[in-house]
Enzyme design. Sequence first.
Site, PDB file in Angstrom:
ATOM      1  N   LYS A 196       2.482  -2.924   6.064  1.00 39.20           N
ATOM      2  CA  LYS A 196       2.689  -2.756   4.616  1.00 39.20           C
ATOM      3  C   LYS A 196       4.135  -2.363   4.313  1.00 39.20           C
ATOM      4  O   LYS A 196       4.709  -2.770   3.312  1.00 39.20           O
ATOM      5  CB  LYS A 196       1.708  -1.722   4.058  1.00 39.20           C
ATOM      6  CG  LYS A 196       0.238  -2.157   4.128  1.00 39.20           C
ATOM      7  CD  LYS A 196      -0.021  -3.435   3.362  1.00 39.20           C
ATOM      8  CE  LYS A 196      -1.503  -3.777   3.255  1.00 39.20           C
ATOM      9  NZ  LYS A 196      -1.753  -5.022   2.529  1.00 39.20           N
ATOM     10  N   SER A 198       0.860  -1.192   0.000  1.00 36.77           N
ATOM     11  CA  SER A 198       0.000   0.000   0.000  1.00 36.77           C
ATOM     12  C   SER A 198       0.893   1.237   0.000  1.00 36.77           C
ATOM     13  O   SER A 198       2.054   1.157   0.425  1.00 36.77           O
ATOM     14  CB  SER A 198      -0.850   0.004   1.280  1.00 36.77           C
ATOM     15  OG  SER A 198      -1.410   1.282   1.515  1.00 36.77           O
ATOM     16  N   TYR A 243      -1.324  -0.856  10.354  1.00 33.52           N
ATOM     17  CA  TYR A 243      -1.480  -1.172   8.923  1.00 33.52           C
ATOM     18  C   TYR A 243      -0.263  -0.676   8.139  1.00 33.52           C
ATOM     19  O   TYR A 243       0.329  -1.404   7.346  1.00 33.52           O
ATOM     20  CB  TYR A 243      -2.765  -0.511   8.416  1.00 33.52           C
ATOM     21  CG  TYR A 243      -3.083  -0.751   6.955  1.00 33.52           C
ATOM     22  CD1 TYR A 243      -3.749  -1.904   6.546  1.00 33.52           C
ATOM     23  CD2 TYR A 243      -2.741   0.190   5.978  1.00 33.52           C
ATOM     24  CE1 TYR A 243      -4.048  -2.118   5.208  1.00 33.52           C
ATOM     25  CE2 TYR A 243      -3.034  -0.020   4.648  1.00 33.52           C
ATOM     26  CZ  TYR A 243      -3.693  -1.169   4.273  1.00 33.52           C
ATOM     27  OH  TYR A 243      -3.991  -1.377   2.939  1.00 33.52           O
TER      28      TYR A 243
END
Length: 260
Positions: free
Chosen positions: A168, A151, A164
């Site tokens: 990533k 991401s 998160y």
Amino acid sequence: MHEIKMPTLSCTGKCAVVTGAGSGIGQAAALMLGYYGAKVVAADLDFARAKETAFAIQDRGGDAIACRVDVSDAGLVRSLVDAAVEKYQGIDIFISNAGIGGEVAPLLEQSEAEFEKVLSVNLKGGFLCGKAAAEQMIRQGRGGRIIFTSSIAAMEGGGMHGPYGAAKGGLCTLVRTMAHEWAPYGITVNAVCPGLTQTAINREISEDPELYAQFVRKIPLGRMAPPEEIASLMLYLASDSAAFITGTSIVADGGATIGG
Ligand code: NAI
């Protein structure tokens, strides 16, 4: 004159495993790989949705099976590889795409349990899938393609999504190590880093015009991506045309990370 080999996206004769294939980017990738001739193993935590994807590929004349997997469980990831090998005699392409968003909160409000949950699916899941795929590809001795969904949070940090972003970012680092270690076996390893994409993870944004306008204001192209604009990059990386690309993370974000 050097004879130029013209590029092709054909995946005919190859077996592709896609995790998170029941929805969004993974579903688009599974359908696209099926359309371009791959035999697809559509894997998801949600078996009913994985089956829908497999049926959709079959409906379009392709070859596919569905498989339930929790990518954070090593045993289930091994079973997924075994199922693919049993049905299609090998794996040529592995798209490790399944992921979760996690809680929207500043780090000071993120709990240890939440951090572990997000890292377990988004980072450990990538490690387990990459390793299981590489072990199988090495056994086969004909190389392969491993593609992760990271991401732009890997570069930007995950504002309100700290765990998160960390997961990533970790994936992009793993990609470089895997690419280095598995290059001698003819395996390429890359990541795609999508920006805002119209999937279930972002349903809230898509369905609220005010929120949508607020988010796309930061994107030079002024919109979210439909999932197929990310899946087409995966298809390219899986194709023979991308044979010299390994260890890299490619951004597809409508310009969101340009800055300025
Ligand atoms: P989605 O929610 O539409 O699809 C995710 C799929 O993964 C779901 O079908 C879900 O059941 C499955 N899944 C969740 N946990 C799993 C597990 N433990 N084992 C197996 N399957 C599991 O979301 P989307 O957007 O298609 O996400 C796909 C990937 O793209 C994720 O890794 C996400 O982090 C990444 N991504 C998405 C962006 C976006 O804006 N939608 C932007 C950047 C990255």
